[in-house]
Design a protein around this motif. Sequence first.
Motif, PDB file in Angstrom:
ATOM      1  N   THR A   1      10.298 -44.029  -6.180  1.00 38.79           N
ATOM      2  CA  THR A   1       9.432 -42.999  -5.608  1.00 38.79           C
ATOM      3  C   THR A   1       8.453 -43.611  -4.614  1.00 38.79           C
ATOM      4  N   ALA A   2       7.708 -44.613  -5.044  1.00 39.66           N
ATOM      5  CA  ALA A   2       6.770 -45.288  -4.128  1.00 39.66           C
ATOM      6  C   ALA A   2       7.571 -46.045  -3.071  1.00 39.66           C
ATOM      7  N   GLU A   3       7.001 -46.105  -1.882  1.00 34.72           N
ATOM      8  CA  GLU A   3       7.640 -46.828  -0.780  1.00 34.72           C
ATOM      9  C   GLU A   3       6.705 -47.957  -0.348  1.00 34.72           C
TER      10      GLU A   3
ATOM     11  N   LYS B   1       2.104 -44.006  -2.029  1.00 35.79           N
ATOM     12  CA  LYS B   1       1.867 -44.030  -3.463  1.00 35.79           C
ATOM     13  C   LYS B   1       2.829 -43.133  -4.252  1.00 35.79           C
ATOM     14  N   ARG B   2       3.150 -43.565  -5.453  1.00 35.84           N
ATOM     15  CA  ARG B   2       4.072 -42.844  -6.330  1.00 35.84           C
ATOM     16  C   ARG B   2       3.441 -41.580  -6.915  1.00 35.84           C
TER      17      ARG B   2
ATOM     18  N   THR C   1      11.310 -46.162 -10.347  1.00 32.44           N
ATOM     19  CA  THR C   1      11.694 -44.764 -10.144  1.00 32.44           C
ATOM     20  C   THR C   1      12.121 -44.494  -8.699  1.00 32.44           C
TER      21      THR C   1
ATOM     22  N   GLN D   1      11.806 -50.267  -2.585  1.00 32.01           N
ATOM     23  CA  GLN D   1      11.543 -49.361  -3.698  1.00 32.01           C
ATOM     24  C   GLN D   1      12.147 -49.942  -4.969  1.00 32.01           C
TER      25      GLN D   1
ATOM     26  N   PRO E   1       1.929 -38.998  -3.456  1.00 28.94           N
ATOM     27  CA  PRO E   1       2.757 -39.386  -2.301  1.00 28.94           C
ATOM     28  C   PRO E   1       2.185 -39.004  -0.945  1.00 28.94           C
TER      29      PRO E   1
END
Length: 115
Positions: free
Chosen positions: A65-67, A82-83, A63, A60, A86
């Motif tokens: 957030t996305a993995e 996806k950011r 931010t 990551q 999700p």
Amino acid sequence: MKTYKGSCHCNAVQFEIDSDFPELTTCDCSICVKKNALMVKVHENFMRIVTGEENLSTYQFHTNTAEHYFCKTCGIYPFHRKRVTPDYYGVNVFCLEGFNSEGIPVRATVGAAMK
């Protein structure tokens, strides 16, 4: 929808997706440009990790957030969560068995300008 099998290079991570491939996407964010993946957006209900979940490593950035998932053994990127959406995965179509992208529209997405 058709079911496709996918895997990393060493087959430690194997997964399946169901998709009719309305489009494929590229992304101009820093990681997508470097990995040069061609992706299909798949809702989490249509993606299944069959084997090797324990062999996945997550990266990551920005931010956080996305993995972005990578195989710990061979380093291949099969998919990411996806950011902005999700509950969807971006699946690297080059990891799908027997997949041919010919004739499927490719849309360039803007990731670099996301704040």
